[in-house]
Motif scaffolding. Structure first.
Motif, mmCIF file in Angstrom:
data_model
loop_
_atom_site.group_PDB
_atom_site.id
_atom_site.type_symbol
_atom_site.label_atom_id
_atom_site.label_comp_id
_atom_site.label_asym_id
_atom_site.label_seq_id
_atom_site.Cartn_x
_atom_site.Cartn_y
_atom_site.Cartn_z
ATOM 1 N N VAL A 163 -19.998 21.351 69.653
ATOM 2 C CA VAL A 163 -19.001 22.427 69.624
ATOM 3 C C VAL A 163 -18.341 22.418 70.998
ATOM 4 O O VAL A 163 -19.001 22.641 72.010
ATOM 5 N N THR A 164 -17.040 22.158 71.022
ATOM 6 C CA THR A 164 -16.324 21.936 72.276
ATOM 7 C C THR A 164 -15.222 22.959 72.454
ATOM 8 O O THR A 164 -14.352 23.094 71.598
ATOM 9 N N ALA A 165 -15.259 23.680 73.567
ATOM 10 C CA ALA A 165 -14.182 24.612 73.906
ATOM 11 C C ALA A 165 -13.064 23.826 74.578
ATOM 12 O O ALA A 165 -13.302 23.018 75.471
ATOM 13 N N VAL A 166 -11.821 24.065 74.133
ATOM 14 C CA VAL A 166 -10.669 23.315 74.629
ATOM 15 C C VAL A 166 -9.762 24.233 75.437
ATOM 16 O O VAL A 166 -9.476 25.356 75.035
ATOM 17 N N ALA A 167 -9.305 23.747 76.599
ATOM 18 C CA ALA A 167 -8.381 24.514 77.430
ATOM 19 C C ALA A 167 -7.398 23.567 78.091
ATOM 20 O O ALA A 167 -7.655 22.370 78.216
#
Length: 322
Positions: free
Chosen positions: A168-172
């Motif tokens: 699960v990867t948070a993208v910014a």
């Protein structure tokens, strides 16, 4: 039935149940759920990213109730999401040029929450002077995983997908770096169409007002969130900052003074390493700006006048919001 909360809005939680090959009744089903009152009684709130058990109320209409929250592996405070394994920060190699002060702030914020980061330098197809290779070397030296990509040519996309697989990867990323195009590129053959959620909650597909998980593959999600917008360092002591620049560690034992700030002291091995090109001067200058900002904030909170307001203003100018 088990699933994962991919979005929460207006008291409803949208639970993604299953992906190809895991025995779910149909790959990628999305249920609209309410949370049972017992969570409020126990002062617990479901979060996007939570793995849950739910009771199906209407299989045809895809509605249900969340009956229990499974144990969390991690929890971010800002944005408020659960079970994030890593973060992906996207910057363009050029057009616009990377704001490295902002990038360093992001890396520090993730490290504070014990979340590993991947740095993606996008727009490799217009990297005429090969800057991306140098950027990757600089941040590779401080222990970051990096990748250079191009949506136009497909360069690096396979490598990026491999880094995201099973996580699960948070993208910014700041505006103009091609974040939306890159996210769309990653969604080839996706398990769950993002428009399915948009239709239910009556929101535009490309307007990120709430944290939202997008399923890419089995157990593989990216988190599109508006939460990475304010990157102040207000919960960090200035004396702690050097620990977030791991490339300093190999030289600090050579500093003459214990607790050396690596800024104004004489006989500082970190400054010597910068002068000799062993530590990136750009990274070191960002460190100085952030140190001055923290010094000013902490001096102001203590009603002292020893902080560097000029340094703080410079840091804030460089540290624009994502």
């Amino acid at each position: 039935m088990r699933g994962r909360i991919v979005k929460g809005i207006g008291g409803f939680y949208y639970v993604h149940c299953g992906a190809a090959g895991d025995g779910a009744p149909q790959a990628g089903e999305l249920y609209e759920c309410r949370a049972k009152g017992i969570f409020r009684k126990d002062n617990r709130r479901p979060l996007v990213g939570d793995e849950v058990e739910m009771d199906v109320l209407d299989a045809e209409k895809k509605t249900g109730n969340i009956s229990s929250l499974l144990p969390r592996r991690s929890e971010l405070i800002r944005p408020a999401v659960a079970n994030v394994d890593q973060a992906l920060v996207i910057f363009a190699v050029t057009q616009p040029k990377p704001n490295f002060n902002l990038l360093d702030r992001f890396l520090i914020m993730m490290a504070q929450q014990e979340i590993a980061s991947i740095i993606c330098f996008n727009k490799a197809d217009i990297d005429e002077d090969g800057s991306g290779e140098e950027y990757r070397r600089i941040y590779g030296d401080c222990g970051c995983r990096t990748v250079e990509t191009s949506v136009k040519t497909g360069e690096g996309i396979k490598a990026l997908k491999e880094l995201l697989q099973g996580k699960v990867t948070a993208v910014a990323g700041p505006s103009g770096v091609g974040k939306s195009s890159l996210i769309n590129c990653l969604q080839t053959d996706i398990v769950m169409e993002t428009g399915e959620i948009s239709a239910r909650v009556q929101r535009g597909k490309h307007t990120t007002r709430h944290s939202e998980l997008i399923a890419l593959d089995r157990d593989t999600y990216i988190l599109d969130t508006p939460g990475f917008s304010s990157l102040g360092l207000f919960c960090l002591e200035k004396k702690e900052l050097a620990a977030y620049y791991p490339e300093f560690a190999g030289y600090e034992d050579g500093c003459r003074f214990a607790g050396c700030s690596h800024i104004g002291e004489r006989l500082c091995s970190v400054k010597d390493a910068v002068a000799e090109g062993k530590i990136s001067r750009m990274r070191y200058e960002n460190y100085c700006l952030l140190y001055q900002e923290l010094d000013y904030i902490q001096s102001k909170s203590g009603n002292k006048n020893t902080g560097s307001k000029k340094g703080t203003q410079a840091a804030r100018k460089n540290g624009r919001e994502l």
